[in-house]
Design an enzyme around this catalytic site. Structure first.
Site, PDB file in Angstrom:
ATOM      1  N   ASP A   7       0.880  -1.171   0.000  1.00 10.73           N
ATOM      2  CA  ASP A   7       0.000   0.000   0.000  1.00 10.73           C
ATOM      3  C   ASP A   7       0.918   1.222   0.000  1.00 10.73           C
ATOM      4  O   ASP A   7       1.484   1.574   1.030  1.00 10.73           O
ATOM      5  CB  ASP A   7      -0.899  -0.010   1.237  1.00 10.73           C
ATOM      6  CG  ASP A   7      -1.870   1.154   1.272  1.00 10.73           C
ATOM      7  OD1 ASP A   7      -2.198   1.695   0.198  1.00 10.73           O
ATOM      8  OD2 ASP A   7      -2.290   1.526   2.379  1.00 10.73           O
ATOM      9  N   GLU A  67      -1.133  -1.324  -4.951  1.00 10.52           N
ATOM     10  CA  GLU A  67      -2.347  -0.566  -5.228  1.00 10.52           C
ATOM     11  C   GLU A  67      -2.088   0.455  -6.318  1.00 10.52           C
ATOM     12  O   GLU A  67      -1.087   1.160  -6.297  1.00 10.52           O
ATOM     13  CB  GLU A  67      -2.846   0.148  -3.968  1.00 10.52           C
ATOM     14  CG  GLU A  67      -4.174   0.844  -4.183  1.00 10.52           C
ATOM     15  CD  GLU A  67      -4.738   1.428  -2.910  1.00 10.52           C
ATOM     16  OE1 GLU A  67      -5.639   0.803  -2.322  1.00 10.52           O
ATOM     17  OE2 GLU A  67      -4.276   2.508  -2.507  1.00 10.52           O
ATOM     18  N   ASP A 140      -2.563   0.693   7.105  1.00 12.53           N
ATOM     19  CA  ASP A 140      -1.744   0.526   5.899  1.00 12.53           C
ATOM     20  C   ASP A 140      -1.259  -0.917   5.766  1.00 12.53           C
ATOM     21  O   ASP A 140      -1.188  -1.457   4.653  1.00 12.53           O
ATOM     22  CB  ASP A 140      -0.539   1.473   5.926  1.00 12.53           C
ATOM     23  CG  ASP A 140      -0.953   2.918   6.054  1.00 12.53           C
ATOM     24  OD1 ASP A 140      -1.533   3.456   5.097  1.00 12.53           O
ATOM     25  OD2 ASP A 140      -0.708   3.512   7.126  1.00 12.53           O
TER      26      ASP A 140
END
Length: 174
Positions: A7, A67, A140
């Site tokens: 992330d 991501e 996260d």
């Protein structure tokens, strides 16, 4: 197969590592790489690169799930995250790791079965799928584990097709 979920961010990069074999997950690790506020951006990027390389060297992931970047209203934030994402992709590429990218909608759909699921639902499913005692912290790290799980689900169907093709080649198409 060891999958590293990432992330991306400039202040905090979430990471999650899972092993995925025969449709079974095994949790390996999760956490964050942090960079101090107020530090020059090039120094922060260097810290992120070094942190990624340490994780890659320690766990030797086979694939990396990151991501996709989405644009928000703060241009400075999106530029810094894009730079951090570039460093993350570079670290994986330099180590010969295949990189796959997923949108938040794809992650939610893969993990929960509903693309507009709430963050809490995704975190709860990650906890259940990985048989964890609690929801991973910070967020996260949980998001990174969700990315790894998403890739396992998406990649598994691709891997089965590749295995069938490979088997067909080895057996002369039989």
């Amino acid at each position: 197969m060891i999958i590293m979920g990432i992330d991306p961010g400039i202040a905090t990069v979430g990471f999650g590592l899972v092993s995925y074999e025969n449709t079974k997950f095994r949790f390996l690790d999760c956490g964050v790489i942090e960079t101090p506020a107020g530090m020059r951006v090039e120094k922060r990027l260097s810290l992120l690169y070094d942190g990624m390389c340490e994780l890659i060297d320690k766990y030797a992931p086979d694939e990396c799930s990151v991501e996709e970047l989405f644009f928000n209203s703060n241009r400075k934030t999106v530029i810094n995250v894009a730079q951090a994402r570039g460093v993350i992709l570079l670290a994986a590429e330099r180590h010969g790791i295949d990189i796959y990218e997923y949108t938040p909608l794809q992650v939610k759909n893969s993990v929960v079965g509903y693309g507009h699921a709430e963050k809490r639902q995704v975190m709860e499913m990650v906890k259940l799928m990985l048989d964890l005692p609690g929801i991973p912290k910070p967020d996260d790290a949980a998001d990174a584990l969700a990315l790894a799980v998403c890739h396992a689900h998406a990649g598994a169907s691709k891997l089965r097709r590749l295995d069938k093709l490979d088997m067909a080649r080895r057996t002369g198409g039989k």
